[in-house]
Enzyme design. Structure first.
Site, PDB file in Angstrom:
ATOM      1  N   LYS A 175       0.489  -0.891  -0.114  1.00 32.60           N
ATOM      2  CA  LYS A 175       0.448  -0.317   0.134  1.00 32.60           C
ATOM      3  C   LYS A 175       1.297   1.141   0.011  1.00 32.60           C
ATOM      4  CE  LYS A 175      -1.691   2.867   3.177  1.00 32.60           C
ATOM      5  NZ  LYS A 175      -2.104   3.766   1.948  1.00 32.60           N
ATOM      6  N   GLU A 250      10.500   1.050  11.009  1.00 32.42           N
ATOM      7  CA  GLU A 250      10.554   2.299  10.642  1.00 32.42           C
ATOM      8  C   GLU A 250       9.816   3.682  11.418  1.00 32.42           C
ATOM      9  OE1 GLU A 250      13.460   1.719  11.385  1.00 32.42           O
ATOM     10  OE2 GLU A 250      14.064   0.142  11.662  1.00 32.42           O
ATOM     11  N   CYS A 284      13.066  11.221   8.142  1.00 29.29           N
ATOM     12  CA  CYS A 284      12.418  11.048   9.606  1.00 29.29           C
ATOM     13  C   CYS A 284      14.325  11.523   9.709  1.00 29.29           C
ATOM     14  CB  CYS A 284      12.478   9.455   9.030  1.00 29.29           C
ATOM     15  SG  CYS A 284      13.409   8.420   7.904  1.00 29.29           S
ATOM     16  N   GLU A 380       9.268  15.697  16.760  1.00 27.11           N
ATOM     17  CA  GLU A 380       9.117  15.398  15.357  1.00 27.11           C
ATOM     18  C   GLU A 380       8.527  17.183  14.481  1.00 27.11           C
ATOM     19  OE1 GLU A 380      10.145  12.248  12.026  1.00 27.11           O
ATOM     20  OE2 GLU A 380       8.423  12.227  12.922  1.00 27.11           O
TER      21      GLU A 380
END
Length: 479
Positions: A175, A250, A284, A380
């Site tokens: 996906k 991750e 990231c 973040e």
């Protein structure tokens, strides 16, 4: 012209059962549609999983060098289409042409790498304690792998999941992220033309609440590999492990670069600016915190501010210094964090404003006088926002570098060999770099984080990528 894509299931290109579709748009010109995709649901996803199950045994029993040849041919086909893949990636995700071209090349190289590595798959031979006994191991595929990938690296991350999964003999259902799925469909086309048997790879687009959840929870899926936010990843983990699936996550990062008083300040500013503002900070592994020794702090602030001011955002196809955010929501989130930083008491040295033009553009932002407990130093942001934190020396720098919930990538800029090696040993991070930006990865070594950045189960890339998609069988052959 708006391109039209279908799901790739059992070797066929098919629409969603409902007939519903969604569109992607160019972040630089948001009124310009790029492509349409099927808005798939649970039933569509189950059909794809069934196709993968049916194909997995035949593909898994194929000699691994033969599987590798399919991947190698796909690499060649992708290379032939590099320019068009690069343009599609830019138009959907917004990267600059140079950044997108580098990412496409990485996908090409990944398929080439695992195409060759497939010939090395097998096992190990050990010495038996008994006479007339051969003792060895065999590595076998898990069966069906479910892959859920993000929008920020829309071809590289799918490639480093698909290629090892297929090389190891698994079938897969992927996906891709709905913001930029086009390059995954183009990878599927290349694999199809390269001779991949029907059903071995299946591509299904649609919402995570239907497609992603079905992949994560389906009893016929043996492994889940997910890259995305920590919040979503934890949900995927809970869903997937309910029935004992192998899981690899991750997730996010809040990556530091420590700048020592022994460092060349101009070089350090180049390293930090590249890590913080490259790919619009939408990585990231992006550098979000510069932790700088007081003796060089003011000089470093001036240098990195100068670099931020020199950056000119623009449409990715024009290959500017920095492209747009991927959509309005990401732009608004970055601007909101800039306001948070100002309210907390940090000094906004430059940038942070959305540009008054078409597209989701923002000025790269630099904050000084940041307290390590501020939200902009803990959370973040996923945008081009750099927080600079002053410290008295190494011990305080290490404490602050490790003082967040994440642990993905960290670097130190120093000419002190002892300091550098201590940081390697003591940084709580899955990736540690010396005199280099936090972003950028080699494809043949393991990648992954610690703490909230990862499930800390299996690594991706290199041999570690193959380890995740295989299971060992030990054989005692007595004669």
């Amino acid at each position: 012209m708006v391109s039209e894509y279908a799901n790739y299931v059992d070797g066929e290109w098919i629409d969603a059962n409902s007939g519903e579709t969604f569109r992607t748009y160019d972040p630089a010109t948001p009124d310009e549609a790029v492509a349409t995709y099927p808005q798939s649901d649970v039933e569509d996803t189950e059909v794809a999983i069934e196709a993968a199950v049916d194909a997995s045994e035949t593909w898994g029993s194929m000699p691994s060098p033969e599987r590798g040849r399919v991947l190698s041919r796909a690499s060649v086909l992708l290379d032939e289409r590099k320019d068009e893949l690069t343009e599609l990636l830019v138009r959907e995700e917004g990267k600059t042409r140079s950044e997108a071209g580098g990412e496409v090349q990485r996908a090409i190289d990944i398929f080439d790498y695992y195409g060759a590595k497939a010939s090395d798959l097998g096992g190990t031979v050990k010495s038996s304690s008994a006479r007339n006994t051969n003792l060895y191991t065999e590595n076998e595929p898990l069966g069906v792998a479910g892959l859920i990938t993000p929008w920020n690296y829309p071809i590289a991350i799918p490639a480093w999941k698909i290629a090892p999964a297929l090389a190891a003999g698994n079938a897969a259902v992927i996906k891709p992220a709905s913001l930029a799925p086009g390059v995954v469909h183009e990878m599927a086309k290349a694999l199809d033309e390269a001779g991949l048997p029907d059903g071995v790879l299946n591509v299904v687009t649609g919402p995570g609440s239907k497609v992603g959840d079905t992949i994560a929870s389906h009893p016929d899926v043996d492994a889940i590999s997910f890259t995305g936010s920590t919040a979503v990843g934890n949900t995927v983990y809970d869903t997937a492990t309910d029935d004992g699936k192998r899981v690899q996550l991750e997730m996010g990062g809040k990556n530091p670069t420590v700048v020592s008083d022994s460092a060349d300040v101009e070089e350090a500013a180049d390293i930090v600016a590249s890590g913080a503002f490259g790919v619009t900070g939408q990585a990231c592994t992006a550098c979000s915190r510069a932790i700088v020794y007081e003796d060089v702090y003011d000089e470093f602030v001036d240098a990195v501010v100068e670099r931020a001011k020199e950056i000119e955002p623009g449409p990715g196809l024009d290959d500017p210094d920095m492209g747009p955010h991927v959509n309005e929501s990401e732009l608004e989130s970055t601007v909101d964090y800039v306001e948070v930083g100002k309210r907390e008491g940090a000094t906004l040295e430059t940038g942070g404003a959305a540009l008054d033009r078409e597209g989701y553009f923002v000025e790269p932002a630099v904050f000084s006088d940041v307290d390590p407990d501020y939200r902009i130093a803990q959370e973040e942001i996923f945008g081009p926002v750099l927080s600079i934190i002053p410290v008295s020396g190494y011990e305080e720098a290490l404490e602050i570098a490790n003082g967040v919930e994440y642990g993905l990538s960290a670097s130190i800029v120093t000419d002190d060999h002892t300091e550098a090696n201590r940081f390697v040993d003591e940084a709580e991070s899955g990736v540690v770099k010396i005199n280099e930006k936090t972003t950028g990865l080699e494809l043949h070594v393991p990648f992954g984080g610690v703490k909230a950045s990862s499930s800390e189960t299996y690594r991706e890339q290199g041999d570690a990528g193959l380890d995740f998609y295989t299971i060992s069988k030990t054989v005692y052959d007595n004669y």
